[in-house]
Scaffold this active site. Structure first.
Site, mmCIF file in Angstrom:
data_model
loop_
_atom_site.group_PDB
_atom_site.id
_atom_site.type_symbol
_atom_site.label_atom_id
_atom_site.label_comp_id
_atom_site.label_asym_id
_atom_site.label_seq_id
_atom_site.Cartn_x
_atom_site.Cartn_y
_atom_site.Cartn_z
ATOM 1 N N PRO A 167 -5.016 0.863 -6.172
ATOM 2 C CA PRO A 167 -6.051 -0.176 -6.259
ATOM 3 C C PRO A 167 -7.383 0.396 -6.705
ATOM 4 O O PRO A 167 -7.804 1.455 -6.240
ATOM 5 C CB PRO A 167 -6.131 -0.708 -4.819
ATOM 6 C CG PRO A 167 -5.623 0.408 -3.964
ATOM 7 C CD PRO A 167 -4.577 1.090 -4.783
ATOM 8 N N GLN B 145 -3.786 -4.948 -2.150
ATOM 9 C CA GLN B 145 -4.529 -4.081 -1.217
ATOM 10 C C GLN B 145 -5.666 -4.886 -0.606
ATOM 11 O O GLN B 145 -6.370 -5.634 -1.302
ATOM 12 C CB GLN B 145 -5.104 -2.866 -1.950
ATOM 13 C CG GLN B 145 -6.038 -2.010 -1.111
ATOM 14 C CD GLN B 145 -7.494 -2.487 -1.136
ATOM 15 O OE1 GLN B 145 -7.908 -3.175 -2.063
ATOM 16 N NE2 GLN B 145 -8.245 -2.143 -0.102
ATOM 17 N N THR C 135 -5.953 -0.600 3.490
ATOM 18 C CA THR C 135 -6.740 0.632 3.456
ATOM 19 C C THR C 135 -7.206 0.937 4.876
ATOM 20 O O THR C 135 -7.874 0.114 5.505
ATOM 21 C CB THR C 135 -7.945 0.475 2.518
ATOM 22 O OG1 THR C 135 -7.463 0.314 1.179
ATOM 23 C CG2 THR C 135 -8.856 1.690 2.584
ATOM 24 N N HIS D 294 -8.419 8.725 -0.752
ATOM 25 C CA HIS D 294 -9.267 7.666 -1.313
ATOM 26 C C HIS D 294 -9.947 8.120 -2.615
ATOM 27 O O HIS D 294 -11.113 7.802 -2.872
ATOM 28 C CB HIS D 294 -10.329 7.260 -0.282
ATOM 29 C CG HIS D 294 -10.786 5.839 -0.392
ATOM 30 N ND1 HIS D 294 -10.488 4.882 0.544
ATOM 31 C CD2 HIS D 294 -11.532 5.199 -1.327
ATOM 32 C CE1 HIS D 294 -11.034 3.725 0.202
ATOM 33 N NE2 HIS D 294 -11.668 3.893 -0.941
ATOM 34 N N ASP E 265 -1.185 9.569 -3.523
ATOM 35 C CA ASP E 265 -2.083 9.477 -4.671
ATOM 36 C C ASP E 265 -3.199 10.498 -4.515
ATOM 37 O O ASP E 265 -3.314 11.173 -3.489
ATOM 38 C CB ASP E 265 -2.614 8.054 -4.883
ATOM 39 C CG ASP E 265 -3.768 7.652 -3.960
ATOM 40 O OD1 ASP E 265 -4.150 8.433 -3.065
ATOM 41 O OD2 ASP E 265 -4.295 6.541 -4.140
ATOM 42 N N GLY F 17 -5.591 13.065 -7.379
ATOM 43 C CA GLY F 17 -5.502 14.309 -8.134
ATOM 44 C C GLY F 17 -4.419 14.346 -9.193
ATOM 45 O O GLY F 17 -4.222 15.376 -9.846
#
Length: 344
Positions: free
Chosen positions: A81, A132, A160, A250, A282, A284
């Site tokens: 998201p 999300q 989240t 995040h 998620d 990087g």
């Protein structure tokens, strides 16, 4: 050769996007928490993992097909998201969702979207669309968003969990980015936040695991928690019958100096081994070999954030599709050169 054909890797898209975006918009998309240690750590972690290839393994039939939440998935790559995507390109979230649909990838729509969730779902009706959101102070607002997602055909709710408040973001403080007047947060028209890119007033510092229990009473959709960085919280997610977690920092935008998601992935996978709670990651990820490493360590899916934004900036739906195509090709090539013809 089209203009997009000249862009052959995610870094090319990032460099091109930097020249296309207005300065404050670029700073908004690139902003990180503190001095950027978490952001850099997430990327550097992938470079420290080395590949040990096997040879003479017959990789003539290579497949990247995967299963996510008990459904087949054409690509083990999802789009994380990301808010206010019409700032990057007029197609906004519709372009991203359609690109994911075409690639067979999961698309996670930010509730801070500049396109209403119903419009996104209608634009990509065969897509793997997840919504999300946060558990907001106004629980009725949260419930309305969840019910809208159910009605529109979204297949999962992503909560989240690493943002009871917004992190310290020096670049945001300097640039003072605001949503352009012609855009709005399309899912918040009923609130006084629809013209703001800052959802801090909506966030609830008191959110706890009891609110996850409450969420499960108002929806039958699978629930995925985004922002877990430790085995302890992963175990609590399992105890609360959560369907999946996204190991995530995040995008390096919340708390500085946290571990890289890849660094803690193995312990979390080990903690949830044999359970029904799936693990995704998620942060990087910018190459197909990064995706390969995440999957090899045990993630069921790897998600990208900024790379999709750079693709959108450079070419709308076609730009995002090109980014996904590049990652698919890089993943397939890495698999074959490593001696694998199917995913782990």
């Amino acid at each position: 050769m089209t203009d997009l054909d000249k862009l052959v890797c995610v870094k090319d898209f990032e460099d091109r996007a930097a020249g296309l975006l207005e300065k404050r918009a670029l700073e908004y998309f690139k902003t990180v928490a503190g001095h950027g240690n978490s952001f850099r750590a997430a990327k550097d972690a992938y470079l420290r993992v080395k590949l040990k290839p096997r040879v003479l393994r017959n990789v003539s039939k290579c497949s990247v097909a995967a299963t996510v939440l008990s459904r087949s998935c054409g690509l083990p790559i999802g789009i994380s998201p990301w808010a206010v995507q019409k700032v990057a390109h007029p197609e906004g979230e519709v372009g991203s969702a359609r690109a994911a649909e075409a690639a067979g990838a999961v698309y996670v729509l930010s509730t801070m979207s500049t396109v209403a969730l119903e419009e996104v779902a209608a634009a990509a009706p065969r897509g793997r669309n997840w919504l999300q959101t946060h558990i907001y102070k106004d629980r009725k607002l949260t419930e309305r968003l969840v019910k809208r997602a159910e009605k529109a055909g979204f297949e999962a709710i992503v909560i989240t969990v690493d943002a009871p408040v917004i992190g310290i973001r020096y670049d945001d403080a300097r640039s003072q980015f605001t949503l352009p007047p012609h855009l709005e947060l399309a899912n918040f028209k009923e609130t006084n936040q629809s013209s703001s890119s800052n959802n801090q007033p909506l966030l609830d510092r008191s959110v706890s695991w009891k609110d996850i229990k409450w969420l499960k009473t108002i929806t039958a959709l699978p629930i995925v928690l985004k922002g877990i960085l430790g085995a302890e919280d992963a175990e609590l997610a399992l105890l609360h019958s959560i369907d999946g977690i996204i190991v995530s920092s995040h995008g390096g935008r919340q708390l500085d100096t946290v571990p890289a998601p890849l660094e803690v992935l193995a312990e979390i996978v080990d903690k949830l081994k044999g359970s029904s709670c799936e693990v995704y990651v998620d942060g990087g990820i910018s190459t197909g070999s990064d995706v390969f490493k995440a999957l090899a360590i045990g993630a069921k899916m790897a998600l990208i954030g900024r790379p999709a934004v750079w693709g959108l900036t450079c070419g709308g739906q076609q730009g995002v599709q090109k980014v996904l195509d590049i990652l698919r090709n890089e993943l397939e090539t890495t698999m074959m050169l490593s001696g694998l013809f199917h995913l782990f």
